[in-house]
Design a protein around this motif. Structure first.
Motif: not given
Length: 369
Positions: A103, A110, A119-125, A106
């Motif tokens: 974590a 970011w 990855a940003v969209e998948a994690l909704r960041l 990651l």
């Protein structure tokens, strides 16, 4: 007229010398002890024998003392080398540390803006401004990565009947006998040890019986590792050490061939077990039994002993046949004379015994009995 006769004592025999032999290489032997006129018992004080000095060496005579066999000392190892439990953590701690490290990496990616958009969209960041990879980001990467490697690298699975001996820079740090998922310091060197009850069937080993005849013996050894620290660190290879202990015990204990008395076979097994236990317990091995399972003659004497056994069986068979023939002849002659069927003198009796013996022997030879 009175004549006075003076009795002159008769001269006794020649005076016996006081000593028979006396020199540097022998003990003094009084002659009167060798040729006594009276029959009474003689009491001779015993003195320790003297070994004379050799001519020209200047060596002084010395007493010959009986050889004293000192008990063989038991093998010893470092008394501080004793098994102790190592410090370990539950496996959940390692999983948690690894998750935190992942974590952290990651989050740093970011923060630096190097995390892929997918990855940003998948994690909704939220979209990061992208500070870039600077010294602070690299330090965060290093810390998070080290935490993840230490957490995941220390995970280990303990199994029943297995143990780990841990060491750090050549120093013993403890033994792990726990089962399940564990976390062990990844910097420690792990050496796996089998602590289950084990049996070992040896290869043919040299031995001898009570008469000194060469044998080849296969033994079954039941043992286990009791102290893992001593088993791995006190000797180079504890399995090779156990094998050599068994071979040394076989060289000292006579082993009987199959077919001998049961007591002697059991006594040999008990003696072998006692000797091996004494040598193996110093290195943390617990030996329960050492039993010969196969005994045979060595190749160099096998043919000769086979011929000897056949000759002994043949001699035993001949003695049995002869005893049976003699009993039969005696019974036949006794019945003939007791019932009055024949009257025999000594010559006729001997002739009849001879003829019956030949007849019975010939009959048994034809029937193979």
């Amino acid at each position: 007229m009175t004549t006075t006769t003076s009795h002159t004592p008769e001269p006794e025999g020649p005076a016996r010398p006081g000593r028979l032999i006396q020199n540097e290489a022998t003990t003094e032997i009084p002659v009167h002890l060798l040729f006594r006129d009276d029959a009474g018992p003689v009491s001779v004080p015993l003195k320790p024998a003297i070994v004379a000095r050799r001519q020209g060496t200047g060596e002084q005579p010395r007493l010959r003392r009986p050889m004293q066999t000192e008990p063989r000392p038991a093998p010893e190892v470092d008394p501080d080398l004793v098994e102790r439990p190592a410090r370990v953590l539950p496996g959940a701690a390692g999983v948690f540390a690894g998750a935190c490290g992942a974590a952290g990496c990651l989050a740093t990616s970011w923060w630096a803006g190097v995390l892929p958009s997918l990855a940003v969209e998948a994690l909704r960041l939220p979209v990061s401004a992208g500070a870039g990879l600077g010294p602070v980001q690299w330090a965060a990467y290093t810390g998070a990565g080290a935490l993840g490697l230490v957490g995941l690298g220390g995970l280990a699975r303990g199994r029943t009947g297995r143990a780990w001996v841990l060491g750090l820079f050549g120093r013993y740090r403890g033994t792990v006998r726990r089962t399940g998922l564990l976390w062990v310091n990844p910097l420690l060197l792990r050496r796996r040890v089998d602590v289950r009850l084990r049996h070992w069937r040896s290869e043919p080993m040299p031995a001898a019986d009570g008469s000194g005849v060469a044998l080849r013996v296969i033994v079954l050894v039941v043992w286990r590792v009791r102290d893992t620290a001593r088993a791995l660190l006190a000797v180079e290879d504890h399995e090779s050490y156990l094998r050599e202990c068994v071979e040394a015990a076989l060289a000292r204990v006579p082993v009987e061939m199959p077919g001998g008395s049961r007591g002697s076979v059991e006594a040999a097994g008990e003696t072998l077990t006692r000797l091996v236990v004494r040598d193996a317990q110093a290195v943390g091995l617990e030996v329960f039994s050492v039993r010969p399972v196969r005994v045979e003659y060595a190749p160099e004497v096998a043919a000769a002993m086979h011929r000897r056994r056949i000759a002994a069986l043949d001699a035993q068979h001949r003695a049995t046949v002869l005893t049976s023939v003699v009993d039969s002849v005696e019974d036949t002659v006794t019945r003939l004379t007791v019932r009055g069927l024949v009257e025999l003198d000594d010559y006729e009796r001997k002739a009849l015994v001879k003829d019956l013996t030949v007849a019975f022997c010939a009959g048994r030879g034809e029937t193979g009995g």
